[in-house]
Enzyme design. Structure first.
Site, short mmCIF file in Angstrom:
data_model
loop_
_atom_site.label_atom_id
_atom_site.label_comp_id
_atom_site.label_asym_id
_atom_site.label_seq_id
_atom_site.Cartn_x
_atom_site.Cartn_y
_atom_site.Cartn_z
CG ASP A 114 -2.00 -1.03 1.20
OD1 ASP A 114 -2.49 -1.33 0.09
OD2 ASP A 114 -2.39 -1.53 2.26
CG ASP A 128 -6.71 -1.46 -1.59
OD1 ASP A 128 -6.95 -2.68 -1.70
OD2 ASP A 128 -5.80 -1.01 -0.86
#
Length: 178
Positions: A114, A128
Protein backbone atom coordinates in the site's frame (compact mmCIF):
# COMPACT_ATOMS: atom_id res chain seq x y z
CA UNK A 1 -14.44 -7.17 -21.78
CA UNK A 2 -14.39 -8.15 -18.09
CA UNK A 3 -11.13 -10.03 -18.44
CA UNK A 4 -9.50 -7.27 -20.50
CA UNK A 5 -10.37 -4.59 -17.93
CA UNK A 6 -9.20 -6.90 -15.13
CA UNK A 7 -5.88 -7.56 -16.86
CA UNK A 8 -5.27 -3.86 -17.45
CA UNK A 9 -6.24 -2.87 -13.89
CA UNK A 10 -4.16 -5.61 -12.24
CA UNK A 11 -1.23 -4.65 -14.49
CA UNK A 12 -1.53 -0.98 -13.51
CA UNK A 13 -1.73 -2.00 -9.86
CA UNK A 14 1.41 -4.13 -10.05
CA UNK A 15 3.31 -1.47 -12.01
CA UNK A 16 2.51 1.19 -9.41
CA UNK A 17 3.49 -1.15 -6.57
CA UNK A 18 6.79 -1.90 -8.31
CA UNK A 19 7.38 1.84 -8.65
CA UNK A 20 6.43 2.49 -5.01
CA UNK A 21 8.86 -0.12 -3.71
CA UNK A 22 11.66 1.20 -5.93
CA UNK A 23 11.07 4.88 -5.17
CA UNK A 24 9.70 5.19 -1.62
CA UNK A 25 11.15 4.48 1.80
CA UNK A 26 8.92 2.44 4.09
CA UNK A 27 7.24 4.57 6.75
CA UNK A 28 8.20 7.95 5.26
CA UNK A 29 5.52 10.22 3.81
CA UNK A 30 6.08 12.19 0.61
CA UNK A 31 3.53 14.91 -0.22
CA UNK A 32 1.98 14.37 -3.66
CA UNK A 33 -0.82 16.96 -3.47
CA UNK A 34 0.18 18.83 -0.33
CA UNK A 35 -1.26 17.19 2.74
CA UNK A 36 -4.29 15.91 0.81
CA UNK A 37 -2.59 12.99 -0.97
CA UNK A 38 0.69 11.58 0.25
CA UNK A 39 2.83 8.65 -0.78
CA UNK A 40 3.53 6.38 2.19
CA UNK A 41 4.91 2.87 1.61
CA UNK A 42 3.57 0.21 3.94
CA UNK A 43 2.72 -3.49 3.87
CA UNK A 44 -0.68 -4.88 4.85
CA UNK A 45 -1.16 -8.45 6.04
CA UNK A 46 -4.91 -8.03 6.55
CA UNK A 47 -7.94 -7.20 4.45
CA UNK A 48 -9.30 -3.74 3.69
CA UNK A 49 -8.24 -1.08 6.18
CA UNK A 50 -5.82 -3.59 7.76
CA UNK A 51 -8.67 -5.55 9.34
CA UNK A 52 -8.07 -9.23 10.02
CA UNK A 53 -4.27 -9.12 10.09
CA UNK A 54 -4.16 -12.54 11.76
CA UNK A 55 -6.46 -14.01 9.09
CA UNK A 56 -4.29 -13.51 5.99
CA UNK A 57 -4.77 -17.09 4.75
CA UNK A 58 -8.55 -16.84 5.12
CA UNK A 59 -8.59 -13.48 3.33
CA UNK A 60 -6.52 -14.98 0.49
CA UNK A 61 -8.85 -17.99 0.18
CA UNK A 62 -12.00 -15.85 0.14
CA UNK A 63 -10.52 -13.42 -2.42
CA UNK A 64 -9.50 -16.35 -4.62
CA UNK A 65 -13.00 -17.86 -4.52
CA UNK A 66 -14.61 -14.49 -5.24
CA UNK A 67 -12.25 -14.01 -8.20
CA UNK A 68 -13.21 -17.40 -9.63
CA UNK A 69 -16.87 -16.45 -9.24
CA UNK A 70 -16.30 -13.18 -11.11
CA UNK A 71 -14.59 -15.04 -13.96
CA UNK A 72 -17.59 -17.38 -14.24
CA UNK A 73 -19.96 -14.37 -14.23
CA UNK A 74 -17.82 -12.64 -16.87
CA UNK A 75 -18.94 -15.14 -19.49
CA UNK A 76 -22.60 -14.52 -18.65
CA UNK A 77 -22.47 -10.71 -18.56
CA UNK A 78 -24.16 -8.95 -21.48
CA UNK A 79 -24.05 -5.43 -20.06
CA UNK A 80 -21.22 -3.03 -20.81
CA UNK A 81 -21.69 -1.27 -17.46
CA UNK A 82 -21.54 -4.55 -15.56
CA UNK A 83 -18.59 -5.77 -17.64
CA UNK A 84 -16.54 -2.68 -16.75
CA UNK A 85 -17.60 -2.93 -13.11
CA UNK A 86 -16.75 -6.63 -12.79
CA UNK A 87 -13.47 -5.97 -14.62
CA UNK A 88 -12.47 -3.37 -12.02
CA UNK A 89 -13.53 -5.71 -9.19
CA UNK A 90 -11.61 -8.66 -10.63
CA UNK A 91 -8.58 -6.53 -11.49
CA UNK A 92 -8.43 -5.16 -7.95
CA UNK A 93 -8.86 -8.58 -6.39
CA UNK A 94 -6.21 -10.14 -8.62
CA UNK A 95 -3.81 -7.24 -8.07
CA UNK A 96 -3.89 -7.84 -4.33
CA UNK A 97 -3.91 -11.64 -4.76
CA UNK A 98 -0.65 -11.41 -6.70
CA UNK A 99 0.83 -9.82 -3.58
CA UNK A 100 -0.75 -12.45 -1.32
CA UNK A 101 0.64 -15.34 -3.35
CA UNK A 102 4.06 -14.01 -4.36
CA UNK A 103 5.28 -11.59 -1.67
CA UNK A 104 6.85 -12.40 1.70
CA UNK A 105 6.44 -13.89 4.18
CA UNK A 106 5.12 -16.95 2.28
CA UNK A 107 2.81 -18.20 -0.46
CA UNK A 108 -0.80 -17.31 0.34
CA UNK A 109 0.26 -15.19 3.31
CA UNK A 110 2.04 -12.37 1.47
CA UNK A 111 1.62 -8.78 2.52
CA UNK A 112 -0.04 -6.31 0.14
CA UNK A 113 1.90 -3.19 -0.89
CA UNK A 114 0.00 0.00 0.00
CA UNK A 115 1.32 3.48 -0.73
CA UNK A 116 -1.45 6.06 -1.22
CA UNK A 117 -2.47 8.05 1.86
CA UNK A 118 -5.31 10.47 2.48
CA UNK A 119 -5.84 12.37 5.73
CA UNK A 120 -7.55 10.25 8.42
CA UNK A 121 -7.88 7.27 6.07
CA UNK A 122 -5.99 3.96 5.80
CA UNK A 123 -3.17 3.68 3.26
CA UNK A 124 -4.33 1.95 0.05
CA UNK A 125 -3.27 1.05 -3.51
CA UNK A 126 -4.59 1.01 -7.09
CA UNK A 127 -6.17 -2.44 -6.60
CA UNK A 128 -8.15 -1.07 -3.65
CA UNK A 129 -9.33 1.83 -5.82
CA UNK A 130 -10.67 -0.68 -8.36
CA UNK A 131 -12.51 -2.70 -5.72
CA UNK A 132 -13.99 0.41 -4.09
CA UNK A 133 -15.05 1.93 -7.41
CA UNK A 134 -16.62 -1.40 -8.43
CA UNK A 135 -18.54 -1.58 -5.15
CA UNK A 136 -19.98 1.89 -5.78
CA UNK A 137 -20.85 1.00 -9.37
CA UNK A 138 -22.55 -2.24 -8.29
CA UNK A 139 -24.80 -0.23 -5.98
CA UNK A 140 -25.49 2.35 -8.70
CA UNK A 141 -26.24 -0.23 -11.41
CA UNK A 142 -28.47 -2.18 -9.03
CA UNK A 143 -30.39 0.90 -7.90
CA UNK A 144 -30.91 1.94 -11.53
CA UNK A 145 -32.28 -1.53 -12.32
CA UNK A 146 -29.50 -2.73 -14.64
CA UNK A 147 -28.82 -6.48 -14.58
CA UNK A 148 -25.62 -8.26 -15.66
CA UNK A 149 -27.56 -10.14 -18.37
CA UNK A 150 -28.22 -6.83 -20.13
CA UNK A 151 -31.84 -6.45 -19.10
CA UNK A 152 -33.21 -3.54 -17.12
CA UNK A 153 -35.84 -3.83 -14.44
CA UNK A 154 -39.22 -2.73 -15.70
CA UNK A 155 -38.12 -2.70 -19.34
CA UNK A 156 -37.87 -6.41 -20.20
CA UNK A 157 -35.32 -5.67 -22.88
CA UNK A 158 -31.61 -5.12 -23.16
CA UNK A 159 -30.29 -1.98 -21.49
CA UNK A 160 -29.22 1.09 -23.41
CA UNK A 161 -25.59 1.21 -22.26
CA UNK A 162 -24.28 0.21 -25.66
CA UNK A 163 -24.12 -3.52 -25.00
CA UNK A 164 -27.81 -4.19 -25.49
CA UNK A 165 -29.02 -1.22 -27.52
CA UNK A 166 -29.14 -3.13 -30.82
CA UNK A 167 -31.26 -5.90 -29.32
CA UNK A 168 -33.69 -3.38 -27.83
CA UNK A 169 -33.95 -1.52 -31.15
CA UNK A 170 -34.60 -4.77 -33.04
CA UNK A 171 -37.30 -5.76 -30.57
CA UNK A 172 -38.96 -2.34 -30.93
CA UNK A 173 -38.80 -2.57 -34.76
CA UNK A 174 -40.33 -6.06 -34.66
CA UNK A 175 -43.21 -4.80 -32.49
CA UNK A 176 -43.74 -1.77 -34.73
CA UNK A 177 -43.86 -3.92 -37.85
CA UNK A 178 -46.75 -6.00 -36.49
Amino acid sequence: MVLLVALLWAGLDQATKFWAEASLTRGESVPLVGELIQLHLTYNSGAAFSLGTSWTGVVTTIATLVSVGIVVQAFRTRSLGWALTLGLLLGGAVGNLIDRYFRPPSVGLGHVVDFLALPNFPVFNVADMGVTTAACLIVLLSLRGFHPDGTREGHGSREDDGAGADAAASQHEDESAR
